[in-house]
Design a protein around this motif. Structure first.
Motif, PDB file in Angstrom:
ATOM      1  N   ILE A 223     -25.999 -54.215  39.442  1.00  0.00           N
ATOM      2  CA  ILE A 223     -26.203 -52.329  39.074  1.00  0.00           C
ATOM      3  C   ILE A 223     -26.357 -51.961  39.716  1.00  0.00           C
ATOM      4  CG2 ILE A 223     -25.522 -50.610  37.673  1.00  0.00           C
ATOM      5  CD1 ILE A 223     -25.379 -52.247  35.644  1.00  0.00           C
ATOM      6  N   GLY A 224     -27.316 -52.627  40.175  1.00  0.00           N
ATOM      7  CA  GLY A 224     -28.164 -51.913  41.851  1.00  0.00           C
ATOM      8  C   GLY A 224     -27.659 -51.538  43.034  1.00  0.00           C
ATOM      9  N   TYR A 225     -26.846 -52.575  43.235  1.00  0.00           N
ATOM     10  CA  TYR A 225     -26.290 -52.177  44.533  1.00  0.00           C
ATOM     11  C   TYR A 225     -24.761 -51.572  44.187  1.00  0.00           C
ATOM     12  CZ  TYR A 225     -27.133 -56.965  47.376  1.00  0.00           C
ATOM     13  OH  TYR A 225     -27.807 -57.860  47.327  1.00  0.00           O
ATOM     14  N   MET A 226     -24.426 -50.833  43.314  1.00  0.00           N
ATOM     15  CA  MET A 226     -22.995 -49.507  42.988  1.00  0.00           C
ATOM     16  C   MET A 226     -25.029 -48.751  42.950  1.00  0.00           C
ATOM     17  SD  MET A 226     -21.534 -51.059  39.464  1.00  0.00           S
ATOM     18  CE  MET A 226     -21.264 -52.709  39.225  1.00  0.00           C
ATOM     19  N   PHE A 227     -25.103 -48.471  42.266  1.00  0.00           N
ATOM     20  CA  PHE A 227     -26.626 -47.278  42.985  1.00  0.00           C
ATOM     21  C   PHE A 227     -26.691 -47.284  44.864  1.00  0.00           C
ATOM     22  CE2 PHE A 227     -26.743 -45.492  38.939  1.00  0.00           C
ATOM     23  CZ  PHE A 227     -26.387 -46.772  38.201  1.00  0.00           C
ATOM     24  N   ILE A 228     -27.215 -47.988  45.429  1.00  0.00           N
ATOM     25  CA  ILE A 228     -26.909 -48.707  46.366  1.00  0.00           C
ATOM     26  C   ILE A 228     -26.566 -47.223  47.564  1.00  0.00           C
ATOM     27  CG2 ILE A 228     -27.297 -49.576  48.134  1.00  0.00           C
ATOM     28  CD1 ILE A 228     -28.852 -52.029  47.075  1.00  0.00           C
ATOM     29  N   GLY A 229     -24.674 -48.077  46.551  1.00  0.00           N
ATOM     30  CA  GLY A 229     -23.816 -47.586  46.926  1.00  0.00           C
ATOM     31  C   GLY A 229     -23.478 -45.749  47.211  1.00  0.00           C
ATOM     32  N   CYS A 230     -24.106 -45.227  45.969  1.00  0.00           N
ATOM     33  CA  CYS A 230     -23.933 -43.869  45.381  1.00  0.00           C
ATOM     34  C   CYS A 230     -24.820 -43.520  46.092  1.00  0.00           C
ATOM     35  CB  CYS A 230     -23.782 -43.877  43.885  1.00  0.00           C
ATOM     36  SG  CYS A 230     -22.281 -44.485  42.925  1.00  0.00           S
ATOM     37  N   GLY A 231     -26.230 -44.038  46.144  1.00  0.00           N
ATOM     38  CA  GLY A 231     -27.243 -43.225  46.955  1.00  0.00           C
ATOM     39  C   GLY A 231     -27.180 -42.593  48.439  1.00  0.00           C
ATOM     40  N   VAL A 232     -26.497 -43.754  49.218  1.00  0.00           N
ATOM     41  CA  VAL A 232     -26.187 -43.742  50.519  1.00  0.00           C
ATOM     42  C   VAL A 232     -24.723 -42.897  50.254  1.00  0.00           C
ATOM     43  CG1 VAL A 232     -27.630 -45.376  50.688  1.00  0.00           C
ATOM     44  CG2 VAL A 232     -24.688 -45.460  50.658  1.00  0.00           C
ATOM     45  N   GLY A 233     -24.287 -42.307  50.104  1.00  0.00           N
ATOM     46  CA  GLY A 233     -22.906 -41.568  50.037  1.00  0.00           C
ATOM     47  C   GLY A 233     -21.868 -42.270  50.040  1.00  0.00           C
ATOM     48  N   ALA A 234     -21.904 -43.698  49.584  1.00  0.00           N
ATOM     49  CA  ALA A 234     -20.889 -44.209  49.367  1.00  0.00           C
ATOM     50  C   ALA A 234     -20.278 -44.565  48.554  1.00  0.00           C
ATOM     51  CB  ALA A 234     -20.896 -45.479  50.438  1.00  0.00           C
ATOM     52  N   TYR A 235     -20.026 -42.882  48.069  1.00  0.00           N
ATOM     53  CA  TYR A 235     -19.709 -42.993  45.957  1.00  0.00           C
ATOM     54  C   TYR A 235     -18.051 -44.364  45.608  1.00  0.00           C
ATOM     55  CZ  TYR A 235     -22.758 -39.112  45.916  1.00  0.00           C
ATOM     56  OH  TYR A 235     -23.776 -38.699  45.247  1.00  0.00           O
TER      57      TYR A 235
END
Lengths: 166, 100, 637
Positions: C323-335
């Motif tokens: 899930i941390g990876y998913m938030f990385i994605g959201c955090g860098v704008g790659a929703y």
């Protein structure tokens, strides 16, 4: 002259009652009370109420107190009362009685200071006058009182009459 | 002439004496006698005021009072007799059933 | 036809909800077979409706009317604030609904087999249905208040299901822990909602995203709200600092772990961030926080998974990490990349959990891997699917996990977040390592499981293995939906589907960079697998000797960095002690004291007054006298 008689009678009365209070023996108390009531009858006479005086001596001193004496004799209480341990009630009672005395004195003064009609009862010596009053203005009270006496009589017999086995 | 005030004062004194008697004494009979004293004091007051105000009704009342007092004494003594029979005592200090 | 069926999309949450209601009320009187059928059937129907609605949307990709909407009834009408219960079906909701109903349906079927012997079957399925209902409300809600209802509801169901076997103290405590920790996050979440309602005036997602983008909210306010909401998400999605409940939640039945704690509930936080992408994108600080928390959590959780011996705990920490990876994605704008990983993770993580459940079931309840080994030949159906799941999560090329993880890492690198990228890459190595450690310890090597006579190690019944196979297939093929852009713009079907929902990514990597990154990702996966093979097959004594060489580090990892202990000392115990203090002084002293004092006062007043009733005639006579005096006095004066 009347004053002297009054003073003597009043002293007898009050003294009788006081002696009744102070006496330990119930029979003595009753007898002192007989004295008090008799002298009260005399005082009634000084008040222009001869019929009341006669009735007082006959009924009160003569009948009621005798009844009391009968009762005393029936109970046959020989032991004198032990003195009460706590005096609180007595002291308190005396104090309140003095207060009441003062109040009643005040009330009496008020009663006498209000405007009065003509003093004296000229026809009071006439017993007929009393009788006429009894049968006219106070007829109801008269009749009911006779019923009351009957009820008391029956009641007393029902209450204290002998039950079975006595 | 005897002042009416004297009679009234005597009546008041008798009444208070009666109250004192009731409070001081501890047996039913004597307390009952004290009640009679109070009644008599009332009678005296009636008669005194009757004479002072000139109204004969006071005497009639006194007659009634004496009569009723007689009846009351009868019934009261009957009750006292009953109490004595039940509890073998007439000392009011022993009759404490009303104690809350 | 399709349009009218799709128009019924608002029924999607209601079917499992109705089923839950029936099971809660009548469950005990229904036959067991019927219960499982009804529960699974309700979810299946929701799946059908979701698919119909999805197809309807698919036909209108990238068009402005790319959504369905329906208001059921006005809910809160208070002055100028109005909220309605209304559902919204756009591509984002479509994806989530399909995942929830699809994976949910498979898990319902699996549960029918796994929980077949349980005495409280109707309760289990009731809760499972209830959970599905709330989760669907959460994803289909068109405003944040209704979403919060679903948010709380899934938390409740999570608590109920974790502590399902409540006779076990550990399970009951784990349920409470989950609920309380979630609640802490929710406190921040509610604050965020309140700020939104006050400043935006409405809870509708469209309104919020628009307000954030239009500049009508100050940047500081946007950051504050976004961070508050994200704190709530760390509770729900088990990120630092509120992840501590998830490993304990493994006390619940394994299908529950698969559904709630792998595929759906824990991803609610990711969904929320995606749904409010306008808000998060408007605040660079908040997005940065999201990305960094995700990255650090991804690595830290992976390190904790390295030394766990309980098979489910390994998977739990793995979930936290992924899930941390998913938030990385959201955090860098790659929703859409983060969302894509959510989807693929739902497939292979629930597959891994269910397969682990199959292993546990086969061994009669053993969960410690040190008591396993050599199960490969005993579980011919479970082992291959387990392996597929492990390969998928490790990011082995061409399986689904590879594509989704790569999309995230590429976006991170392209966006200039090199350190985050590095962390993500390190996490990938660790992920592959601990997954294959699990595989080797469980399925290979010496058979350490004690053989109870009469209980041979047996494969699970088809009702359990068929869903496994289906999930395995999806784990393999799901990647095809989100092929990397380097293969052509039209290859990323997933991204295209979601085009209207998210702002397009700011940065795109050059083709050559992307190829390098893909190779790096592949290398990291293979490195992890190779190290695991080395440690656990070739030289089995290596882990033990490493543990001896670095005892401090080893103990730190096994103790999970002592986070639980720290929380206990700093938060829990002071709280309990101050509560006890308040209890003793306020509740017992003031409240009870006032009550008892009143009673005591009444009692003593009564007793005092009682003295007046002595029963003695003389006392009563005195009372008369007193009254007469007072009365006469009154008359005379």
């Amino acid at each position: 002259m009347a004053l002297i008689i009054f003073v003597i009678l009043a002293a007898l009365c009050a003294g009788g009652v006081t002696a009744m209070i102070l006496s330990r023996n119930q029979a003595h108390s009753a007898l002192f009370l007989v004295l008090a009531f008799s002298s009260l009858g005399g005082i009634f006479g000084l008040l222009d109420a001869p019929f009341a005086a006669a009735v007082q001596v006959l009924v009160y001193a003569g009948a009621i107190m005798v009844l009391f004496l009968f009762a005393i004799m029936m109970f046959n209480l020989s032991q004198p009362e032990p003195p009460s341990r706590k005096r609180v009630r007595t002291v308190l009672g005396l104090a309140m009685a003095i207060v009441l005395l003062a109040e009643l004195g005040l009330a009496a003064r008020k009663a006498l200071s209000s405007p009065q009609g003509p003093a004296g009862l000229p026809d009071a010596r006439d017993i007929g006058h009393i009788g006429r009053l009894l049968f006219s203005d106070h007829l109801y009270a008269f009749e009911i009182t006779s019923l009351l006496i009957l009820a008391a009589l029956v009641g007393a017999m029902a209450l204290a009459g002998r039950t079975e086995g006595e | 002439m005897i002042p009416s005030a004297a009679f009234l004062i005597l009546a008041v004194v008798l009444f208070v004496l009666g109250i004192v008697a009731f409070l001081v004494k501890r047996d039913l009979l004597t307390q009952f006698m004290a009640v009679e004293v109070m009644l008599n004091a009332g009678n005296l007051a009636f008669l005194a005021l009757s004479k002072a105000l000139g109204r004969p009704d006071g005497q009639v009342v006194v007659l009634f009072v004496i009569t009723v007092a007689a009846a009351e004494a009868v019934v009261g003594l009957a009750v006292i007799v009953l109490v004595f029979r039940q509890r073998k005592t007439i000392r009011t200090d022993d009759l404490k059933e009303l104690r809350g | 036809m399709g349009a009218s069926v799709a128009g019924l999309f608002w029924v999607i949450p209601l079917l499992p909800g109705a089923s839950a209601l029936v099971l809660l009320v009548y469950g005990r009187r229904l036959p067991r077979a019927w219960i499982a059928w009804q529960a699974s059937g309700a979810v299946f129907l929701s799946l059908v409706l979701s698919a119909a609605a999805f197809l309807d949307l698919a036909g209108r990709v990238a068009k402005p009317d790319n959504f369905l909407s329906r208001t059921l009834f006005a809910w809160i009408v208070s002055g100028s604030f109005r909220t309605a219960v209304s559902f919204h079906f756009d591509p984002l909701a479509a994806v989530m609904a399909l995942v929830v109903t699809g994976v949910g349906f498979l898990i319902h079927v699996y549960s029918a087999g796994y929980m077949a012997d349980d005495g409280r079957l109707s309760r289990y399925f009731a809760f499972l249905n209830l959970f599905t209902f709330f989760m669907l409300v959460l994803v289909l809600a068109s405003d944040i208040v209704l979403m919060f209802v679903g948010w709380e509801g899934v938390g409740l169901c999570s608590y109920l299901l974790i502590g399902f076997w409540f006779e076990r103290t550990a399970a009951a405590k784990a349920g409470m822990k989950a609920f309380v920790v979630n609640r802490i996050g929710d406190a921040a979440f509610i604050l965020g909602i309140l700020f939104l309602l006050v400043n935006v005036g409405s809870g509708g997602f469209g309104a919020i995203n628009a307000a954030a983008g239009s500049g009508s909210l100050s940047p500081a306010l946007i950051t504050l709200i976004a961070i508050l909401l994200f704190v709530g998400a760390t509770g729900k999605s088990a990120q630092i600092p509120l992840y501590i409940w998830l490993p304990d939640a493994m006390e619940g039945p394994t299908p529950v772990s698969a559904l709630i704690h792998a595929a759906t509930m824990v991803t609610a936080g990711v969904y929320m961030v995606c749904r409010l992408s306008g808000l998060f994108a408007a605040s660079a600080a908040a997005s940065s926080v999201v990305a960094w928390v995700g990255a650090i959590t991804a690595v830290l959780a992976a390190t904790m998974a390295l030394v766990q011996n309980d098979i489910k705990r390994v998977l739990a920490y793995s979930t936290i990490s992924q899930i941390g990876y998913m938030f990385i994605g959201c955090g860098v704008g790659a929703y859409s990349a983060g969302l894509f990983h959510l989807v693929t993770h739902a497939f292979f993580k629930s597959l891994l959990f269910l397969a682990a459940g199959s292993v546990i079931h086969a061994l009669g309840g053993e969960q410690d891997m040190r008591g396993m080994g050599g199960l490969k030949k005993h579980l011919p159906k479970t082992f291959p699917v387990f392996l597929i799941g492990a390969l998928a999560i490790s990011g082995v090329p061409f399986l689904s996990g590879f594509f989704s993880k790569d999309a995230i890492l590429t976006s991170a690198f392209a966006g200039g977040h090199i350190v985050i990228y590095g962390l993500g890459l390190a996490g990938a190595v660790l992920t592959a390592f601990y997954m294959f450690r699990l595989i080797f310890m469980t399925f290979y090597g010496v058979e350490r499981a004690p053989r109870a006579p009469g209980h041979p190690v047996h494969e699970s019944p088809p009702i359990m293995t068929v869903p496994l196979v289906i999930l395995a297939v999806f784990s393999i093929l799901a990647g095809l939906a989100g092929l990397p852009v380097l293969l052509g713009d039209r290859a990323n079907l997933f991204g295209r589907f979601l085009e209207g929902v998210f702002r397009p990514e700011a940065h795109h990597a050059v083709v050559s960079t992307e190829i390098v990154l893909i190779l790096a990702a592949t290398a990291s996966a293979l490195l992890g697998i190779g190290l695991a093979f080395l440690f656990y097959r070739r030289a089995p004594g290596t882990p033990a000797s490493l543990a001896r060489s670095f005892p401090g580090l080893y103990r730190l990892l096994v103790g999970k960095y002592y986070v639980d202990e720290a929380y206990d000392a700093v938060v829990v115990r002071p709280l309990v002690r101050s509560s006890e203090w308040v209890y003793r002084h306020f509740d017992l002293g003031v409240v009870d004291g006032a009550l008892n004092g009143t009673a005591a006062a009444a009692g003593s007043a009564g007793r005092g007054l009682n003295l007046l009733q002595s029963g003695l005639v003389r006392d009563y006579a005195l009372a008369f006298l007193l009254g007469a005096i007072l009365f006469l006095g009154f008359l005379l004066i």
